[in-house]
Design an enzyme around this catalytic site. Structure first.
Site, PDB file in Angstrom:
ATOM      1  N   LYS A   1     -11.985 -24.060  -3.083  1.00 21.57           N
ATOM      2  CA  LYS A   1     -11.277 -25.264  -2.630  1.00 21.57           C
ATOM      3  C   LYS A   1     -11.132 -26.213  -3.817  1.00 21.57           C
ATOM      4  O   LYS A   1     -12.027 -26.288  -4.668  1.00 21.57           O
ATOM      5  CB  LYS A   1     -12.095 -25.911  -1.518  1.00 21.57           C
ATOM      6  CG  LYS A   1     -11.496 -27.165  -0.902  1.00 21.57           C
ATOM      7  CD  LYS A   1     -12.398 -27.680   0.223  1.00 21.57           C
ATOM      8  CE  LYS A   1     -11.859 -28.922   0.890  1.00 21.57           C
ATOM      9  NZ  LYS A   1     -12.730 -29.399   1.986  1.00 21.57           N
TER      10      LYS A   1
ATOM     11  N   SER B   1     -10.559 -29.969   6.468  1.00 18.49           N
ATOM     12  CA  SER B   1      -9.736 -30.133   5.296  1.00 18.49           C
ATOM     13  C   SER B   1      -9.602 -28.887   4.438  1.00 18.49           C
ATOM     14  O   SER B   1      -8.708 -28.803   3.608  1.00 18.49           O
ATOM     15  CB  SER B   1     -10.319 -31.260   4.440  1.00 18.49           C
ATOM     16  OG  SER B   1     -11.611 -30.915   3.989  1.00 18.49           O
TER      17      SER B   1
ATOM     18  N   SER C   1     -15.119 -29.508   8.028  1.00 18.15           N
ATOM     19  CA  SER C   1     -14.012 -28.949   7.251  1.00 18.15           C
ATOM     20  C   SER C   1     -14.103 -27.484   6.889  1.00 18.15           C
ATOM     21  O   SER C   1     -13.135 -26.924   6.381  1.00 18.15           O
ATOM     22  CB  SER C   1     -13.820 -29.736   5.966  1.00 18.15           C
ATOM     23  OG  SER C   1     -13.109 -30.894   6.251  1.00 18.15           O
TER      24      SER C   1
HETATM   25  N1  GLN Z   1     -11.986 -34.025   9.468  1.00 18.99           N
HETATM   26  C1  GLN Z   1     -13.128 -34.738   8.978  1.00 18.99           C
HETATM   27  C2  GLN Z   1     -12.683 -35.909   8.132  1.00 18.99           C
HETATM   28  O1  GLN Z   1     -11.515 -36.026   7.905  1.00 18.99           O
HETATM   29  C3  GLN Z   1     -14.031 -33.814   8.216  1.00 18.99           C
HETATM   30  C4  GLN Z   1     -13.627 -33.611   6.818  1.00 18.99           C
HETATM   31  C5  GLN Z   1     -14.550 -32.748   6.035  1.00 18.99           C
HETATM   32  O2  GLN Z   1     -15.450 -32.109   6.578  1.00 18.99           O
HETATM   33  N2  GLN Z   1     -14.366 -32.768   4.733  1.00 18.99           N
HETATM   34  O3  GLN Z   1     -13.479 -36.701   7.718  1.00 18.99           O
END
Ligand code: GLN
Length: 449
Positions: A52, A127, A151
């Site tokens: 990532k 994400s 994420s």
């Molecule tokens: N969807 C969550 C956020 O936007 C989790 C994101 C993540 O785990 N990086 O904060």
């Protein structure tokens, strides 16, 4: 490597990769092949991995899918990346994600959305959407993502994969771009629990460059996968989940079927109460944005990446570089985080959320005094349509309803495939365990897949 490179080319429309390290990966394949023949190869010899775009890979671009890091090149390897390389894995490319890992659909990337390979009109989750789709579409065998609030597990669920978020501090965060430092975990995507266990075994463990990492010995997770037979576990299912507004009925049914299967395998499953359920998501969004507003203050137009050209003094350099460099969602979170940390609201929001976090952690740990695992859905719905929630941030945040508890409490959790809905879209089951119980979590999940 060639097979995966071909898939990357043939499925370029999915937009899973921001860079592909083609020549380098092919050269490494030859070198690793030689080591294999000489009997000197590492544990991951030939494993094709993607990372990532929040993980540092020396001499390669790193920008958290953000314009604000345009042109930035990593000066060192993240510890997790270094450990993959040391065991002869081959890094094939850098994967698209939501900007600074903020999002639940991969629609917040400065490089455009990633498409779900199961249905190109739908999101892959976020994400770490690019990392999920890369494994889903056979562009690599495993991916490293990051899981601050779901994420890794949420996109794993949307793409029909295994996705692990280990205990907070199990894997060094050195070289991981910071979002919410007290929540951030490197996580692993794979098609099987075994692949994920193998990678965890290699990348977990003590590291002098991260003062928060755990120095507990790392078990041989892969060997313990096979030693699981015949154990009867106590499993908890939270009553409040069932009545959650917006939980797709097919997901509820799929989880219930899985629970029947767990019982049939000789484990017990009890329905328990967790009245704090409704506080988990607000607690997460207050604390994660507070930490993000502080972590992202380093992108000032001076030290890294993008600098606005149209400036008159130092102040306007900061303002313009940040306004032009950060996307909308990241700006929203910086504002929200700055607000909850501001002098007049600090106690009402930040301090209170810290207290609630402690209660959620304590109450979650209490469950593990009696039970080995908690099972629940990962997502309220299966993969939604591109654009479906982009105009409504609150709706988007609700996609994280079930994934954030493990991050707020710091405990390990895994997503495993649990069938499909009527439209053929994947459903994920989440299994959560107590701190440092990855071994148990992995062999229980392995038996369920
Ligand atoms: N969807 C969550 C956020 O936007 C989790 C994101 C993540 O785990 N990086 O904060």
């Amino acid at each position: 490597v060639q097979y995966h490179l071909n898939n990357i080319k043939n499925k370029a429309h999915l937009n899973a990769f921001l860079s592909v390290f083609e020549t380098e990966a092919l050269e490494r394949a030859v070198a690793v092949d030689k080591k294999i023949k000489e009997g000197k190869a590492g544990k991951l010899a030939g494993l094709v991995a993607g990372i990532k775009d929040v993980l540092a890979y020396k001499d390669h671009p790193l920008q958290g899918s953000s314009r604000v890091l345009d042109g930035f090149i990593s000066q060192f390897n993240a510890t997790a990346v270094q450990r993959l390389i040391d065991e002869d894995a081959i890094i094939i490319g850098r994967q698209n994600c939501d900007e600074f890992a903020m999002g639940s659909s991969n629609e917040n990337s400065a490089f455009g959305p990633v498409l779900n390979d199961a249905d190109n009109t739908r999101v892959p989750g976020g994400s770490s959407g690019g990392s999920a789709v890369a494994v889903q579409a056979d562009m690599c065998q495993v991916s490293l993502g990051s899981d601050t609030g779901g994420s890794v597990r949420q996109p794993a669920a949307f793409c029909g994969l295994v996705g692990l978020k280990p205990t907070y501090s199990r894997i060094s965060r050195f070289g991981l771009v910071a979002y919410g430092s007290s929540f951030d975990c490197i996580g692993i995507f794979g098609k099987s629990v075994e692949d994920v266990a193998l990678v965890l075994e290699v990348i977990a463990g003590g590291d002098d460059t991260d003062s928060t990492v755990s120095h507990k010995p790392v078990p041989a997770y892969t060997q313990e996968l096979a030693n699981a037979n015949g154990k009867a576990y106590k499993v908890a299912y939270v009553r409040e989940i069932d009545s959650s507004e917006g939980l797709q009925s097919e997901i509820r049914d799929a989880i219930k079927n899985k629970i029947a299967q767990i019982k049939a395998a000789g484990h017990s499953v009890d329905v328990i109460d967790f009245p704090l359920q409704e506080y988990v998501l607000p607690t997460y969004y207050i604390l994660a944005t507070a930490e993000a507003s502080s972590n992202l203050s380093r992108y000032d137009g001076v030290r890294y990446g993008y600098r606005s050209s149209n400036v008159s003094d130092l102040h306007s350099l900061y303002k313009k570089s940040r306004s032009e460099g950060f996307g909308k969602e990241v700006q929203r979170r910086i504002l929200l985080g700055t607000f909850v940390l501001s002098a007049s609201y600090y106690d009402a929001y930040y301090t209170k959320a810290q207290k609630v976090r402690r209660i959620i952690r304590d109450k979650t740990k209490e469950i593990f005094k009696e039970y080995d695992f908690i099972v629940m859905p990962i997502t309220p719905t299966t993969a939604f349509k591109l654009g479906e929630h982009t105009d409504n941030p609150l709706e988007m945040y609700l996609a994280d309803l079930f994934s954030v508890q493990a991050n707020v409490a710091g405990v390990p959790a895994i997503a495993i495939p649990c069938g499909n809905d009527k439209q053929g879209l994947p459903i994920g089951l989440q299994v959560i365990a107590d701190d440092f119980e990855e071994s148990k979590l992995l062999h229980f999940s392995n038996a369920l897949t």
